[in-house]
Design a protein around this motif. Structure first.
Motif, PDB file in Angstrom:
ATOM      1  N   ALA A  77       0.832  -1.221  -0.129  1.00 13.82           N
ATOM      2  CA  ALA A  77       0.098  -0.037   0.001  1.00 13.82           C
ATOM      3  C   ALA A  77       0.983   1.122  -0.197  1.00 13.82           C
ATOM      4  N   MET A  78       2.122   1.267   0.510  1.00  9.15           N
ATOM      5  CA  MET A  78       2.960   2.323   0.501  1.00  9.15           C
ATOM      6  C   MET A  78       3.367   2.559  -0.819  1.00  9.15           C
ATOM      7  N   GLY A  79       3.500   1.415  -1.665  1.00 12.98           N
ATOM      8  CA  GLY A  79       4.024   1.486  -2.777  1.00 12.98           C
ATOM      9  C   GLY A  79       4.785   0.737  -3.585  1.00 12.98           C
ATOM     10  N   ALA A  80       5.166  -0.372  -2.826  1.00 10.73           N
ATOM     11  CA  ALA A  80       5.918  -1.470  -3.360  1.00 10.73           C
ATOM     12  C   ALA A  80       5.039  -2.315  -4.449  1.00 10.73           C
ATOM     13  N   ASP A  81       5.820  -3.023  -5.440  1.00 13.65           N
ATOM     14  CA  ASP A  81       5.190  -3.484  -6.727  1.00 13.65           C
ATOM     15  C   ASP A  81       4.820  -4.571  -6.278  1.00 13.65           C
ATOM     16  N   ARG A  82       5.539  -5.671  -5.652  1.00 16.04           N
ATOM     17  CA  ARG A  82       4.979  -7.234  -5.169  1.00 16.04           C
ATOM     18  C   ARG A  82       5.669  -7.352  -3.907  1.00 16.04           C
ATOM     19  N   GLY A  83       5.142  -8.727  -3.494  1.00 16.12           N
ATOM     20  CA  GLY A  83       5.449  -8.971  -2.290  1.00 16.12           C
ATOM     21  C   GLY A  83       6.064 -10.577  -2.188  1.00 16.12           C
ATOM     22  N   ILE A  84       7.004 -11.034  -1.313  1.00 14.93           N
ATOM     23  CA  ILE A  84       7.237 -12.353  -1.188  1.00 14.93           C
ATOM     24  C   ILE A  84       7.136 -12.737   0.519  1.00 14.93           C
ATOM     25  N   HIS A  85       6.339 -13.761   0.631  1.00 17.69           N
ATOM     26  CA  HIS A  85       6.284 -14.252   1.992  1.00 17.69           C
ATOM     27  C   HIS A  85       6.916 -15.684   2.010  1.00 17.69           C
ATOM     28  N   VAL A  86       7.806 -15.677   3.069  1.00 16.51           N
ATOM     29  CA  VAL A  86       8.329 -17.039   3.591  1.00 16.51           C
ATOM     30  C   VAL A  86       7.809 -17.267   4.705  1.00 16.51           C
ATOM     31  N   GLU A  87       7.025 -18.306   4.487  1.00 19.41           N
ATOM     32  CA  GLU A  87       5.993 -18.796   5.916  1.00 19.41           C
ATOM     33  C   GLU A  87       6.857 -19.590   6.606  1.00 19.41           C
TER      34      GLU A  87
END
Length: 251
Positions: A77-87
């Motif tokens: 929401a701040m502006g990053a293009d995509r995310g990666i989650h290492v569960e």
């Protein structure tokens, strides 16, 4: 150039910390969680670099339980293009986090890795230095100013040290950890919060990245600091000196 930013989900800075009755850690159930403030500064700096035309993509990375996705959405929401989650369900200590980041760097091939200088829950201040060592990349810690030279593929970092400011010139790719005075993070606007819901978040497990996250540390006991005695008001300097000498035994 791609920028990867590591962000951590922590107990909100405004929450009063409570130790669990069994002293195995701090209470996190029904406690407000948020993004580590130093990580917010790292995200903000990455976005400013991109807005200046010096980066093409900002990738936010978080690791931990499934709730970390909420923290990633804040970064998006701040502006990053995509995310990666290492569960990961087990606690992750700095060396394990550094190993996971190294594995993700090998997958994503970023030109710059940004991290907060430390997390406000454990105050370790270790992950940035460790991942730089594992990657054999130059590092600029406690950054209060970051200037990128795209033509020379260099980054100049002003870092805060005990004697004042130290300026480093690093070849890219590099690892930078952010300090408080680097910038003021932006607030996520409502339209960007709505857009963040559709931005992609890729999921990994440590096993898929071939990373052993077996803890190298053991928490024996967590206790609250001892309560301080109430202060007293003294009527004269002579009385102060007397108490310092005869009660506190410091002079």
């Amino acid at each position: 150039m791609k920028i990867m930013v590591a962000i951590k989900r922590v107990v909100d800075y405004a929450v009063k910390i409570r130790v669990k009755p069994d002293r195995t850690g701090v209470e996190t159930q029904n406690v407000k969680m948020s993004m580590n403030p130093f990580c917010e500064i790292a995200i903000e700096e990455a976005l400013r670099i991109k807005e200046a035309g010096l980066a093409s993509e900002v990738v936010a990375v978080s690791m931990g339980p499934v709730q970390c996705v909420d923290t990633l959405r804040t970064g998006l929401a701040m502006g990053a293009d995509r995310g990666i989650h290492v569960e990961a369900t087990a606690p992750l200590y700095p060396l394990s986090v550094a190993k996971i980041l190294k594995a993700l760097v090998e997958v994503e091939k970023p030109g710059l890795l940004l991290l907060g200088k430390q997390a406000i829950d454990d105050d370790c201040n270790q992950t940035g230095q460790m991942v730089a060592g594992l990657l054999n990349w130059p590092q600029g810690t406690f950054a209060s100013k970051v200037v990128i030279d795209k033509e020379k593929q260099e980054v100049t970092v002003d870092r805060e040290v005990d004697d004042g400011l130290e300026t480093l010139c690093l070849n890219l790719p590099a690892v930078i950890t952010t300090d408080l005075r680097l910038n003021q993070p932006r607030y996520a606007t409502l339209p960007n919060i709505m857009k963040a819901k559709s931005k992609p978040i890729k999921k990994f497990t440590p096993q898929e990245l071939n990373v052993d996250v077996k803890p190298d540390l053991e928490v024996v006991e967590v206790t609250e600091p001892p309560k301080r005695k109430a202060g007293i008001i003294l009527s004269s300097v002579d009385e102060l000196i007397d108490k310092l000498k005869n009660e506190a035994h410091v002079i």
